[in-house]
Structures are given as structure tokens and as C-alpha cells.
Design a protein around this motif. Sequence first.
Motif, short mmCIF file in Angstrom:
data_model
loop_
_atom_site.label_atom_id
_atom_site.label_comp_id
_atom_site.label_asym_id
_atom_site.label_seq_id
_atom_site.Cartn_x
_atom_site.Cartn_y
_atom_site.Cartn_z
N LEU A 160 36.63 -37.25 85.22
CA LEU A 160 37.22 -38.37 84.63
C LEU A 160 37.71 -39.91 85.06
O LEU A 160 37.65 -39.69 86.09
CB LEU A 160 38.27 -37.98 84.13
N GLN A 164 40.72 -45.37 81.78
CA GLN A 164 39.51 -45.84 80.56
C GLN A 164 40.07 -45.12 79.34
O GLN A 164 40.78 -44.24 79.56
CB GLN A 164 38.17 -45.39 81.20
N ASN A 196 35.22 -42.70 78.40
CA ASN A 196 34.98 -40.69 79.06
C ASN A 196 34.08 -40.55 77.86
O ASN A 196 32.90 -40.00 78.57
CB ASN A 196 36.56 -40.52 79.10
N ALA A 238 43.05 -42.02 79.14
CA ALA A 238 43.00 -40.77 79.52
C ALA A 238 43.93 -40.28 80.18
O ALA A 238 44.47 -38.60 80.24
CB ALA A 238 41.47 -40.11 80.13
N LYS A 263 32.24 -35.07 77.20
CA LYS A 263 31.06 -35.83 78.14
C LYS A 263 29.63 -35.52 77.75
O LYS A 263 28.21 -35.90 77.32
CB LYS A 263 31.80 -36.49 78.83
N MET A 315 33.42 -48.30 84.31
CA MET A 315 33.26 -47.24 84.71
C MET A 315 33.44 -46.81 86.46
O MET A 315 34.19 -46.09 85.88
CB MET A 315 32.66 -46.43 83.89
N SER A 361 28.68 -38.61 86.20
CA SER A 361 28.17 -39.11 85.23
C SER A 361 27.15 -39.87 84.79
O SER A 361 26.25 -40.11 83.78
CB SER A 361 28.93 -39.69 84.71
#
Lengths: 341, 503, 334
Positions: free
Chosen positions: B348, B352, B357, B400, B415, C201, C212
Motif C-alpha cells: 500500500l 495516498q 492506490n 488508504a 490494484k 507514488m 507495483s
Amino acid sequence: MVKNNRSFKIQKLLKQNETYLFLVIITYSIFITSLNSSFLSLENLFDLGKSSAGMGIMAIGVFIVLLSGGIDISFTAIAISGQYIAANVLIASGVDNIFFAFLISCLVGVALGAINGLLISYFKIPTLITTLGTASVFHGALLTIVGTKAINSAQLPDCFKAFGAKNLLILTKPNGINYGLSIFIIIFILLALLTWLILKYTMLGRGIYAIGGDIDSAERSGFNIAKIQFFIYCYVGFLAGIAGVLHISLIRYSNPTYIVGTELSVIAAVVLGGTRITGGSGTIIGTIMGVAMVTILNNSLILVGLSSYWQNFFVGLIIIISVSITSYQSKRSIGNIVFRR
Amino acid sequence: MVEKLEKLLAVKDISKSYVGVQALDRVSLSINRGEIHCLVGENGSGKSTLIKIISGVVKPDEGEIIINGKRFQSLHAIDSISEGIQVIYQDLSLFPNLSIAENISLNQMIERKKRFISWKEIKNIAEREFSNISKELDLDEKVENISIANKQLVAICRALTQDAQLIIMDEPTTAITKREIDCLFSVILDLKKRGISTLFVSHKLSEVLQISNKVTVIRDGKLVGVYNTEGLDHNTLSFYMSGKKIVDSVLDYREKEGQKEPLLEVKNLSKKGNFQDINFKVCSGEIVGITGILGSGRTEIALSLFGLNRPDSGEIYIDGKLAKIKSPQDAIELGLSYLPEDRLNQGLFIKQSIGNNIVVTILQRLLNRFKLFDNSKKYEAAKEWIEELNVITPSLETAAQALSGGNQQRVVIAKWLATDPKVFILNGPTVGIDVASKSNIHNIIKGLANKGMGVIIISDEIPEIIWNCNRIIVIREGRIVKKLNTNEVTEDKLLDILARKSN
Amino acid sequence: MLGKYSKYSKTLTLFIIMISVFMVISIFLPGKFLTIRNFQSMSSQIPEFGLLSIAVMLAMLTGGIDLSIVATANLSGIVAALILTKFTFSQIGGYEELFTIILAITSALIISLICGFLNGILVAYVGVPAILATLGTMGLFSGIAIIITKGYGIVGFSEKFLLIGSGTIFLIPVPMIIFILCALAAVIILNKTTFGFSVYMLGSNPIAARFSGISNESILIKTYMMSGLFAGLASIIMISRVNSIRPGYGSVYLLQAILVCVLGGVDPSGGAGSIFGLIMGIITLQVLQSGFNILSFSPFSKKVIWGLILILVMIINFYSAKLSQKSIKRLKTN
């Protein structure tokens, strides 16, 4: 149980950064001596020691800060504040006593350091931003409130000059000129020793190592983090105060814009000495060697045919290379970057 | 003997609620001197809250705490320590940069309010304690250079230097090998002989049955019961713990006739020090479970598939084609997704928004023809998945960190589902998630498989593996030691295979 | 809701601070502050440290910092100045002059990109903490600048080049136009591209970013290169405005740039901050600066004030973080 044989000791020695740094210093000194035979003379070494003692003392302070996982760039502003205020007070009061100068300078240093300590320990402001801000405040306030006028040699109280000329061990060269071991070097050695004792034999010192190693564990073990951080920055202020007095005694002159701007070479010396930038690891011996290396390098630039303009360049290069080596080592020893930050 | 059974610790009718959530509801626990007591419960059952109350870190709302016959109105951490209660947390709280000797002795020095250090004393204390555990280690070695099992011993020694009467170990066996667990257990038995009690917190039933004298089971913050270990077996204990025999339905998987190629095939995958000769296949609609203790190589294999841990040799085929996976980007491109085990650090972006996310993996799809972000596309993509997975949140803009564990995990799943993967690898999908969310997540996973996705679940929770997977791969010390079909195995049998030292 | 609320409340607070500073200065300095000349002079000063602030902000968004911006600006400014003074052709006003100017600007920008690239390599691949990496390169770049110039300044550029720093188009100073274009570009890059999204991010959690599928190394290198590029742009405006350059020029900008970032709501630990907030920070600082100039404060007392504001902002952030942490706890349990 505990292995104590010789090969084990040698192995351990080979693992240490200090060993390599020592070898580099020796090799480089021999190289310089081959260019100029007077380099390795006792007189020159004493001279180098005297002129770098102030920087060395500030380096001890930076070393402790890095050890605890922080950074300080305000110590030069503190040093010049201590120096300039002390000199002014001595002139204004007419007290011509070097101990009084030390007292004032250190008081100023500790007070300013305490401000850093408070902001860092209580308000948890990142150390870089704190000291960047306070450096500006301290130096700006000094120039605004105390003044901008330089104190020249004629105005300077005699005690500074006498102190600057004080040698403990006086030797005579064949041509009849005297030289000696400056008291500066002794002060530096004593402070290094004091710091070493604090780090090694007091709970406070172990606390500094502990919070540099793992700040959460340190808190759980019952260390008072805020108190330790507060002490660290006060101590840096104290050391800067002493360095300030040494500096004025060395150059017999005080300009409130001096010293500020030399942060980089001091930090370079400390990281060169093998202090891990992420905290928790480093030695005072390494720091001293780092200071020696930077001093020798600066001192020898002209000897090897480079002008003093190269100084900044080398200082930057030293920082980059030495932090790259330690960062790369720790990155590799952690292994895959995925597992830890 | 009578004196030996005297009560060391008793907590009675402890209740604790965090605003709106009842973490503990009238729970009691009592521990005798020299007893090895296990506290058992699923993740989220309230075990850690109870430990924190006993160690004085958290104050209970109601109930009483009696230690050594003394009743404490409000127990502070210092009281708890001075009564001889020591907690060894999972992270061990050691100083990596200091020596073993110093790590062992430092806490005692702090407690005694020492100002100065005597290195001789430090060494003496450390040697005295270490000789009891009879382990040969160089006390001058830095802790960062020793194994996790040895670090654990250092932490135990440290607790002993502070005159521990009761040592609380929070899930101590998750990160160590079977051999090291045996060593740890012999240390615990030694402590018992010296009259020191252990509160062993675990959710691994085989270990609980092996080591303990008594077991206290809690579930959803309530006490289920206190049992003598002698009268317990695996099934009963597991029933007490989960409160249900079979709640999850077994995966209904039938090999599809037309399927020629597996979605994922791993051939002879090896990485020195991590794993050796790994071979397996995952077909469409299949859920394959990979199980083994922490450090067995289960996570390393998954990371290699996802491009984060380059293997030395071996091949990975996706849809029958040889795949070169050098980075997560490659893996995602090829249709792989990976739900990491450490949700907060690896899964995570807690600061954000939920929307960010979810879309982080599909940025390319949200661009308009000028290659710039289209906000409505982003909003729709995120909204779609929030609804699909029932994430309960005030808005897509919510950070989150404001969500519960179960909702956070659904965000991480979303995600990855957004990338429309062929094979989804889930590492510890329900760690730290409450029971209700847990079965919801299991149902989501099964639904994915039913739609034809290939799924790999990595877990050391045996029931999770048994009830959700159709095939099981057991890893031990980096090698596959057994491949089974779920219908030919029971929890006991699987535990047996896991626990066996070697083939 | 929480995310939205805190974001908006932060922007609102900033806006209120900016307006109040503006009003206070206008009221206390009647007839001196609210003049066209003063506004023109303000808008010719904003671009330099505005661009440097964007440079620092970019690095801060990734959770790092760039202490080498001023040194980068110095070095690229000196390279441009050398080209401008050494390459000048005899016939003035021809294409050769324009060519020289373009060559000077391109070289300066390339140098600044190289400086940023070096920072990026150190941070992304070698794993050096950004503070020390950029502290080291700061020494290195300023060292090179000193070596090249032997410590002397370079003075006197062609008239055409000076237009960049002091020309106006429809009463708007050219530097301001350059700055607005650059800020717009930064807004688009940060908010509308995959790169910008990845920067945020990565800044909030580099490990999760890697998991990710974000390539942290390439994002970091690009970020520091952009940071360098903005410093390079600042240097061109700088040398053109003052018609000279010397090593060490503009060192006060480093503190100001960092101050503007934290004042503008950029989180020094990464992942949060907007160009919009930054610009409000820049305006606030410039209004104060101009007020101090009118009151003829000494540069030293300004140093004190900048430092104090920096620390004050951090203290306020400390308390507001405490508050928002509490509100998250409340939200979580409801």
C-alpha cells in the motif's frame, strides 16, 4: 570460547575502514614527501596539527551527530558566533583572560546547540532542515545584533595571541629557529579522548550508538531519546565554541563571516573516516584519520601542482566517493533492495 | 511441588475497547510459575492487545491484574518489568550495530539507572546468561552478523538478565527453521526447570501442542476456554480457534478438457541460497497452494517469478512461451500479479488516496490521445473496482491509512485485478485480517479462479491452504518436498509433512 | 473525504497566509508597496528562486532533497557566460550573435542536465542518501566552477542576451513569462503524466512502488535531471538579469528554495506537494522580501527572518500532523 589468536585479529583489522584509510594516508604522505622532502618533517606535522585542530574539534561534533543518525550544518555558524561574541565581550569588559573567552564562547555554543536540540528532540523536525534554518538564524543574528566589523590584530586582546603562540614541547631546528607542539593539538587530543570516554563508558554514549542503530528499540529499552538528542546538539555547540576560540587564536583576527562555509570539508572528513551515514557505526579514530587526510590533501594541493582553487572540488569528490563506498557496501550486505528500504 | 504451582500472573475479566471496536471482552488468563502457557487465536482475535495489557503498555477498560499476588489498579510498563514480565516482540528490538554482550546487558544497566559502563560487567552478565543457554557464540560479534535464531536467543538472554519470571514470546517461530525451533523449545524447557514461565503466543497448532502445558484460546476478543494440552488434539484445538468446522467451501476444480498449455510453468528454477530445482505448473482456474515456514524459500520463489529476485538458472513459461522476467514491469506485461506479504510496506501507499492506490498499475490505460491523464478514466477505473470488491470507504479520495485491514487488502487486490492478470500470486493474503474479511477475501480468490485465472496462494496457515487450494506444494529448505492434491490430505497430515525434519 | 479535506484545508490555510501577508505589507507600506514599479521588480525576482524552488520540490517529492541546485545553476551559468564572452564575433547584430546565445543556453542546459544525472545515479543506483549525495555534488560543482574561473567573476554580455533577464513583453518581464511557462510545464508533468504520478507514488512508498511495477531507478534519475534542468534555466535568467556571474553567487537561494517548499506544503518526507501550493509560497516569500527591501532591512536580518520562518513552518507542520493523525484514528474506528 572467544577466539583470540593472531590471525583472527589481523582478519578483524582487514575488515575495518580505518586500516585502509591509514594505508592511504601513509602512501599519500610518502608521495608528497618525494615531491617536497620537508613535508614529513616534525615541524611541518606540528604545524599541520595546529592549523587543523579547530576543524578536528568540529569534526568530532559532526561525528557524534552522524552517529546518532542525524546531520548538522549549523556548527560553523555556532563556532563563529562563539568566537566573535567572546572576543567582543573581552574587549568591552577589559578582561584579558583566555579561560573567560572559552567560557563565553562555550556558553554561546551550548545555548545555540540547545536550540537545535530542542527543535530536533521535541518538535521532531528533520535534522537537515532544522540546522539549515538555525544556521541562517544564528549567523544572520550575529551579523545583525553583534555587528559586522572585523576585529584586527591590534584590537585583539593579548590573551588570544599568547594562547595561539603557546607551545608545550619546544624544539630547535639546526638553523636555530624554534618550533614546538602547540597546545591546540593537546586540546584536540583531550577532547577526542573525552568524547571517546563518553561514547564508550557512559550510558549516554551507548544511547547515542543505540539510537543510531535502531531508534525504536532504543525507546523500548528505556533510553530517553529526547534527552540524548538534546545532549548531542548541546555537545556539538560546546565543541564549536572551543573551535571558535582556537580559530581566532590561530589567525589573530576575527571576522564574523569566517568559518561559515567550511561545513563541507568537516563533513567530508567525517564521512571519509568511515562513519556510516545511516547512523550507529563509526569511530573517533576514523574521524581523526579523516581529518588528517583532508588536511594533508588541502595542504598538498599546491605541492602537486594544483592551485588552491581545487579545494572545493576535492572536498566534494571525497564526500561522494566515501559515501558511495559505504552506501554501496550496505546496499550489498542487505542484499536485495526489495527486502528493506 | 505445591509452591511451584503458585500463581504468577492472573488477569481477570479484562475488557478493552478502542472507540467503537471491542478488542477484548471479559478475557481471563492465569499463568503458574514454571508453566509453559500458550495463547492461541487467529489473527485479529485480540492476542496482541492482551499482551500489551499484561506488559503495561495498554490500559484495560475493566478487569483486574494480579502479579505475584499483588493487585495492580493501573499497571505501568515499569511495574510489569519490575515484577519480572518480559516481552520478546517479533522484531526482537535488538541493536544491530552493537555486540551480543552489550545487547544482552544494556537493558539491565538502564533499569539499574547506571550512568557509567563497565565492560567487564557487561561481559560477565552476558557470559553468565549465555552459559545457561549453552550456546557457543563470540560475545563480541555484532548482532547484525548473526542469524535470526541466534538473535532470538540474545533477546531471551536479555530478558533473563532482568530477572524475568515470565517471558512472553510473540510468534517466535515464524522466521526460524525447524531445527532452530527445536533449539528454542529446549531453551524454553530449560527455563521451565528454572521456574521461569513462558507465555507462547502462536497460531501454529502443532507447535502449541508440542511445547505447552496449558492453552488459552481466544476468538474475536472473547475467551473460548482454558485447556490442558494433554487432552487436546489438532482438530479440537483448530475448532476452538476458528469456531467452525468447515465454513469455507472447498474449491470445486475440474480440469478443463480443451486446455493444452498451463498458464504458468516453472522448470528447474534455482537460486543459490534461496531455492533449488523448483518445478510446477499452474493451469487456468486452478488454485495452487505453496506452503512452508518463513525462510523456506516460498517468498523468494514468488519474488523470482515477479522479477524482483533474479534466479541463477531455470525457465519460466507463460502460456507456453519462454518468459524473460527481469523486473516487475516485465512480469506485469506478461500477465503476472503479485500481492506481497507485507501489506503496509510493500503493498500500500498508505498516505495516498484509494483511487491512486488502485490505478497505479494501469497508468498507461488512463491516458488520452495526447498521452496525458484523463481524470474521468481514472475515476471510473477506481470506482469500478471499489464496487466490484465491496471496499467500504467514504470516497475515492480517502487516504488508504484510514481504512481497516480487510478493506486495505481489498484495495491491494483491486490494484492487481485492474491489470487483468493471467496468474495471480497472493503471498499471505489474509495476514492480520479479521475473520469476516478473511472469508470474504477467500471467496474473492475462488471467484477469480472460477473465471479462469490461475492463482497461487502462499501461506503458512494450513487451513487457508487446505480449504482454498486444489493442489498443494510443500517447500522446505528451498526444495519442493511434496506435491499433493487437497482431496488426499488432512490438516494433520499436512502438518506432519511440514514438520518433518527431512525426507 | 479525509484526504480531500486535509488537502483543501492546507491550500486554504496557505491562501489565507498569502493574502494576509499581502494585506499587512500593503497597509503598513502605503504608496510604496502597491506600485507598478514594485510589482515589476517583484516579478523579475520571482523567476530565479521560483525555478530553483521547483527544482528542490521535485527532489523532495521523491523523498529526497537536492542541495546542489545553486551550485548547478552556478556551474551552468559560468559555462554559458564563458561561451557568451569568448565566442563573441566581431560583427555585432548578425546571426553569429544569435548563434552564440543559443549555443550558450543549450550548453548551460546540457551541463545542468549532466549535473542532475550525476545526482540521480548516486541516489538511484549507488544508494547514497540524497542529503549527502547532493551535498557532495554541491562541493564538486561549485569546485569545478571555481577551477574554471579561478574565483573571478565573468562580466558583460551582449545586449540581446540581456533581454532575457530584463526585457518585457506587454509590460510583463520576460523572466516572468519563462517562469510561468516552466511552472505550467511542471504542473502538466506532475499531474498529467505517468512519470509525475509515479514520482508521487515513489515518494510516498518506494518499496510499494517497486512492487507495483514502477521503475524506481529511472524515475529517480529523471527527477534529478529535471531538477538540474530547472536550476539551469534559473541560471540563464540569473546571469542575464545581473549581467555577470561569479562562483558562489546566489547561495542564499538554497535556503529560500527549501523554505518555499515547506511553506508551500511540500512534505520533506516525500509524496505530497503541489506546484499550486509552491507558487503561493513563492508569492508570500516575495511579498515579504519586497517589504523588507522597502524597509531596507539588511541582508543579515533577512537571513534571520528566513531561518525563523522555516523553523516556524516546521513547528506548525508538527502540530498539524499530530492533529490529522488523531482525526485518522477517529475515522478508522467509526
